[in-house]
Design an enzyme around this catalytic site. Structure first.
Site, PDB file in Angstrom:
ATOM      1  N   GLY A 119     -24.026  42.988  12.844  1.00 11.01           N
ATOM      2  CA  GLY A 119     -24.706  44.116  13.464  1.00 11.01           C
ATOM      3  C   GLY A 119     -25.906  43.643  14.244  1.00 11.01           C
ATOM      4  O   GLY A 119     -26.059  42.442  14.524  1.00 11.01           O
ATOM      5  N   GLY A 120     -26.791  44.580  14.581  1.00 10.55           N
ATOM      6  CA  GLY A 120     -27.951  44.248  15.385  1.00 10.55           C
ATOM      7  C   GLY A 120     -28.875  43.263  14.698  1.00 10.55           C
ATOM      8  O   GLY A 120     -29.537  42.458  15.350  1.00 10.55           O
ATOM      9  N   PHE A 121     -28.940  43.321  13.356  1.00 18.94           N
ATOM     10  CA  PHE A 121     -29.845  42.433  12.631  1.00 18.94           C
ATOM     11  C   PHE A 121     -29.288  41.024  12.527  1.00 18.94           C
ATOM     12  O   PHE A 121     -30.011  40.041  12.638  1.00 18.94           O
ATOM     13  CB  PHE A 121     -30.099  42.983  11.229  1.00 18.94           C
ATOM     14  CG  PHE A 121     -31.046  42.136  10.415  1.00 18.94           C
ATOM     15  CD1 PHE A 121     -30.571  41.143   9.570  1.00 18.94           C
ATOM     16  CD2 PHE A 121     -32.404  42.316  10.515  1.00 18.94           C
ATOM     17  CE1 PHE A 121     -31.435  40.361   8.839  1.00 18.94           C
ATOM     18  CE2 PHE A 121     -33.287  41.541   9.786  1.00 18.94           C
ATOM     19  CZ  PHE A 121     -32.799  40.556   8.937  1.00 18.94           C
ATOM     20  N   GLN A 145     -25.692  38.717  10.660  1.00 20.43           N
ATOM     21  CA  GLN A 145     -24.343  38.621  10.119  1.00 20.43           C
ATOM     22  C   GLN A 145     -24.376  38.654   8.598  1.00 20.43           C
ATOM     23  O   GLN A 145     -25.379  38.296   7.973  1.00 20.43           O
ATOM     24  CB  GLN A 145     -23.670  37.329  10.590  1.00 20.43           C
ATOM     25  CG  GLN A 145     -23.475  37.235  12.092  1.00 20.43           C
ATOM     26  CD  GLN A 145     -22.914  35.871  12.488  1.00 20.43           C
ATOM     27  OE1 GLN A 145     -23.447  34.834  12.144  1.00 20.43           O
ATOM     28  NE2 GLN A 145     -21.820  35.892  13.220  1.00 20.43           N
ATOM     29  N   VAL A 146     -23.242  39.045   8.005  1.00 19.04           N
ATOM     30  CA  VAL A 146     -23.074  39.001   6.557  1.00 19.04           C
ATOM     31  C   VAL A 146     -21.819  38.196   6.249  1.00 19.04           C
ATOM     32  O   VAL A 146     -20.755  38.445   6.812  1.00 19.04           O
ATOM     33  CB  VAL A 146     -22.952  40.415   5.954  1.00 19.04           C
ATOM     34  CG1 VAL A 146     -22.771  40.322   4.439  1.00 19.04           C
ATOM     35  CG2 VAL A 146     -24.180  41.240   6.275  1.00 19.04           C
ATOM     36  N   ASP A 194     -32.995  54.906   5.041  1.00 16.99           N
ATOM     37  CA  ASP A 194     -31.735  54.893   5.782  1.00 16.99           C
ATOM     38  C   ASP A 194     -30.562  55.155   4.844  1.00 16.99           C
ATOM     39  O   ASP A 194     -29.575  54.421   4.829  1.00 16.99           O
ATOM     40  CB  ASP A 194     -31.549  53.554   6.505  1.00 16.99           C
ATOM     41  CG  ASP A 194     -30.500  53.634   7.623  1.00 16.99           C
ATOM     42  OD1 ASP A 194     -30.174  54.765   8.046  1.00 16.99           O
ATOM     43  OD2 ASP A 194     -30.018  52.581   8.066  1.00 16.99           O
ATOM     44  N   LYS A 209     -26.662  37.548   3.694  1.00 13.31           N
ATOM     45  CA  LYS A 209     -27.098  38.199   4.925  1.00 13.31           C
ATOM     46  C   LYS A 209     -28.012  37.249   5.691  1.00 13.31           C
ATOM     47  O   LYS A 209     -29.033  36.793   5.173  1.00 13.31           O
ATOM     48  CB  LYS A 209     -27.837  39.492   4.600  1.00 13.31           C
ATOM     49  CG  LYS A 209     -28.377  40.208   5.825  1.00 13.31           C
ATOM     50  CD  LYS A 209     -29.161  41.440   5.413  1.00 13.31           C
ATOM     51  CE  LYS A 209     -29.780  42.113   6.621  1.00 13.31           C
ATOM     52  NZ  LYS A 209     -30.601  43.283   6.239  1.00 13.31           N
TER      53      LYS A 209
END
Length: 475
Positions: free
Chosen positions: A25-27, A29-30, A143, A45
């Site tokens: 995602g924007g942050f 990888q996992v 969130d 993460k």
């Protein structure tokens, strides 16, 4: 100034094997990996770049305060090393419990609807338990939504994604640290949060919990077809997900749960309950169905196993990642045909839906609410939706060669597509040396197998990152 790292157990690269990308995602990888000495799978993460290390350490610190609760994802330690495709720089990461069964979001998607009431009521209770613990520890989640509630092997709920969480000193007053908090998911954000001067407090999470309860009971996303900009306008005017479709006589305690969700999403924060009360109500509702929980879980797990070829989905949940993991054993031709048929079915369903935005006014709205033409701000009919998809797909197919040659923001576009790009495809795109190679991977993978829906999303992302190119090509 050197970054002060959290004092947690260090996990080195040599302790890990069988790395597999399971989310992005924007942050960042996992990954899923096997810890050699612990002899168990873990989730790791990793931030996109070094600038994310500060946020990552803050998230780890928040997790450390609450991860020993049974309804919160467990923190194992901090990763430091050279991950696969990570380049030549040492990266930091959060090492967490790996969740066998994905998230509440993937559960609802796989079931194509809500889980059996005993399981739905247990999820409501466990989420309330976890959130009450967070608030008692002074942590604001900020969130709360289906993709951030993960499921273990027995479908117990665990809260995840502390990337937006902050310290809260009281129920209605804000700490200085929270004054710069931004972000969240519009469909789950309270009406007051759309004020630019708003600073999140605990009642923010209470509102999100009410919308989350609705999603679990109804088995779908709130406002699924509404434009995000329209959501931000209509929620402050009193619109909420529709409760009329819920038959409150179907299960004992359902009426109480619907009443709770409506109180949680009240437009006046002071009228919302706290999580202590949510815990008590949901505990009482679940107690009426405790005897049926084993049968309900067995039914759901049987269906999940049949959907995933008797294997657990490789999904684990931290913030803003792609949770959609699907097997790739089928040929592309079969996937193409199946996806196209699904798109046609979706268009047909939309043509028989009377409210394309999914909004309903649950509270009195001012006169100016009625002046906003929902039909004009969103897709008004399946015919219009189908035409837009067809035009986008035709544009993408017609200009394939030019797009491969000239599009440079390939990774950014792949990120915009989110769940529509399988993590393995994203990993291949990220590993390519040139933008042309990345575009070829995108065309040969997601754009080929995803049908009109993916091509339409790709076209929208293309307009955002390459508006001049789209205009020149007649888009």
């Amino acid at each position: 100034m050197e970054l002060e790292r959290p004092k947690f157990e260090s996990v080195e690269t040599e302790n890990l094997e069988k790395w597999k990308l399971i989310g992005f995602g924007g942050f960042g990888q996992v990954f899923k990996a096997r810890h050699k000495k612990w002899r168990c799978d873990v989730a790791i993460k990793l931030p996109r770049d070094a600038d994310g290390d500060i946020e990552l350490c803050e998230e780890a610190n928040h997790m450390a305060q609450v991860s020993f609760h049974s309804s919160v994802l467990r923190l194992y330690g901090i990763y430091s090393g050279y991950p696969p495709n990570g380049g030549q720089k040492i990266q930091l990461g959060i090492v967490m419990e790996f969740m066998d069964r994905g998230s509440v979001q993937t559960l609802l998607e796989t079931l194509s609807g809500p889980p059996p009431y005993p399981l739905a009521f247990r999820l409501a209770y466990e989420i309330a338990q976890g959130m009450n613990f967070l608030h008692e520890k002074g942590i604001l989640h900020h969130d709360l939504k289906p993709s951030n509630v993960l499921l273990d092997g027995d479908l117990h709920a665990k809260l995840a994604d502390f990337g937006l969480s902050r310290v809260s000193t009281s129920v209605l007053m804000n700490s200085k640290e929270m004054s710069t908090v931004k972000g969240g998911t519009p469909e789950y954000m309270p009406p007051e949060s759309f004020d630019p001067l708003y600073e999140p407090v605990r009642k923010f999470d209470i509102y999100s919990y009410g919308i989350l309860l609705w999603s679990i009971i109804c088995g779908k996303k709130p406002f699924p077809d509404a434009d995000p900009g329209l959501v931000k306008v209509r929620i402050p005017k009193g619109d909420r997900p529709p409760c009329k479709e819920i038959d409150q006589t179907k299960a004992e305690g359902l009426r109480e749960l619907v009443g709770l969700m409506e109180r949680c999403w009240d437009g006046d924060p002071s009228k919302r309950p706290d999580f202590g009360e949510c815990d008590e109500i949901t505990k009482d509702v679940f107690s009426k169905h405790r005897a049926g929980i084993h049968h309900a879980v067995g039914q759901v797990m049987k269906k999940l196993d049949s959907q995933h070829g008797n294997q657990y989905p490789d999904t684990c949940g931290p913030p803003g990642v792609n949770h959609e993991m699907r097997g790739q054993s089928e040929s592309n031709d079969i996937v193409d045909a199946r996806t196209e048929m699904q798109n046609m079915q979706l268009d047909h369903q939309q043509s028989n839906t009377s409210s394309p935005s999914g909004f309903t006014a649950e509270m009195p709205a001012s006169n100016d609410t009625l002046d906003i033409p929902l039909q004009q701000n969103n897709v008004s009919s399946s015919a219009r939706n189908l035409t837009e998809h067809e035009k986008a797909a035709e544009f993408v197919d017609r200009n394939r060669k030019t797009l491969i040659q000239e599009v440079s923001e390939v990774l950014a576009i792949a990120e915009e597509l989110g769940d529509l790009v399988h993590p393995e495809a994203y990993s291949k795109i990220r590993a390519t040396r040139t933008s042309r190679d990345g575009m070829r991977e995108l065309f040969d993978g997601p754009l080929r197998s995803g049908g009109r829906r993916v091509k339409a999303a790709f076209f929208d992302a293309l307009k955002k990152h390459h508006p001049d190119l789209v205009e020149r090509l007649g888009g």
